[in-house]
Write a protein that holds these residues in place. Structure first.
Motif: not given
Length: 198
Positions: A144, A179, A185
Motif C-alpha cells: 500500500s 486511501d 492505497s
C-alpha cells in the motif's frame, strides 16, 4: 533522492491526495494553533490543512516539483504557507522556535534519520510537541506504499530511542486502510507517535 522525488511529483495528479492524513487532522483539530514545521512535506496536503485551521505554517522539502504543487494547493484553498526547497539540516530555522513539528510518512536511511530527528528536537520550544505518522517495519507485508527497505521503516523501539529525551505521549502500531491517492492505497501497518519537549 532529490531527483527521485522531483520525478514522482512532476505529474499534475497529487500522488498522496489533497486531504490531510487522518491522524494528523485529528491532532490539528484538537490543538491550539501556533508555529508548525512540516519536514519532507511533499505536495502540501498537511501543511495546507494546518494553515486553514489557523496555524502559522513552515514546510520544507528537497523537491521543487513538490513545492510548486503545495503552493498551488494553498492558493486554491485560500491560504499561505512558507515552503522552502532546501536541506533541513542546513536551513536557517531558529532553535527552540516551533510549537509543533509533524513528520508524515517521512522515511529516511538510518544515519540521516538519527541526525534529522536530533535536529528537530533542537527546533522545538519547551512544551513543543513532535508528531509522527509513518509505516512500521511490518509494512513490508503490504503493498500500500512506503519504502521497501526495512531500515527506512519505523518501529516503536526505534522512535522511543530517537526521542528518548522527550516525554512520551503516544506510541502505537496499528493496521489501517489507506486511501490517500495512488501512492498510499490499501491495508497498511502504521505507527503513530507523539512526544513533548520538557
Amino acid at each position: 533522492m532529490k531527483e527521485f522525488w522531483n520525478e514522482r511529483f512532476s505529474s499534475e495528479e497529487y500522488v498522496y491526495g489533497t486531504s490531510p492524513e487522518v491522524r494528523l487532522k485529528d491532532f490539528i483539530d484538537r490543538s491550539t494553533p501556533g508555529l508548525v514545521l512540516f519536514p519532507g512535506e511533499g505536495e502540501g496536503r498537511n501543511a495546507v490543512y494546518a494553515a486553514k485551521k489557523g496555524w502559522t505554517v513552515k514546510a520544507i522539502d528537497q523537491s521543487k516539483e513538490a513545492c510548486k504543487k503545495a503552493n498551488l494547493l494553498a492558493r486554491n484553498k485560500g491560504v499561505a504557507i512558507d515552503y522552502a526547497v532546501a536541506d533541513i539540516l542546513t536551513f536557517d530555522y531558529k532553535p527552540g522556535s516551533f510549537d509543533f513539528i509533524a513528520l508524515v510518512f517521512f522515511h529516511l536511511p538510518e544515519e540521516l534519520r538519527k541526525k534529522i530527528h536530533q535536529h528537530l528536537i533542537s527546533l522545538l520550544k519547551p512544551g513543543g510537541r513532535i508528531f509522527i505518522v509513518g509505516f512500521s517495519q511490518e509494512q513490508l507485508q503490504y503493498n500500500s506504499g512506503g519504502p521497501r527497505q526495512i531500515e527506512m521503516l519505523y518501529s516503536e523501539e526505534l522512535l522511543k530511542n530517537d526521542f528518548r529525551d522527550l516525554k512520551l505521549i503516544k506510541c502505537k502500531t496499528l493496521l489501517d486502510e489507506l486511501d490517500e491517492g495512488p501512492g498510499h492505497s490499501g491495508q497498511a501497518s502504521i505507527i503513530e507517535f507523539e512526544a513533548v519537549k520538557m
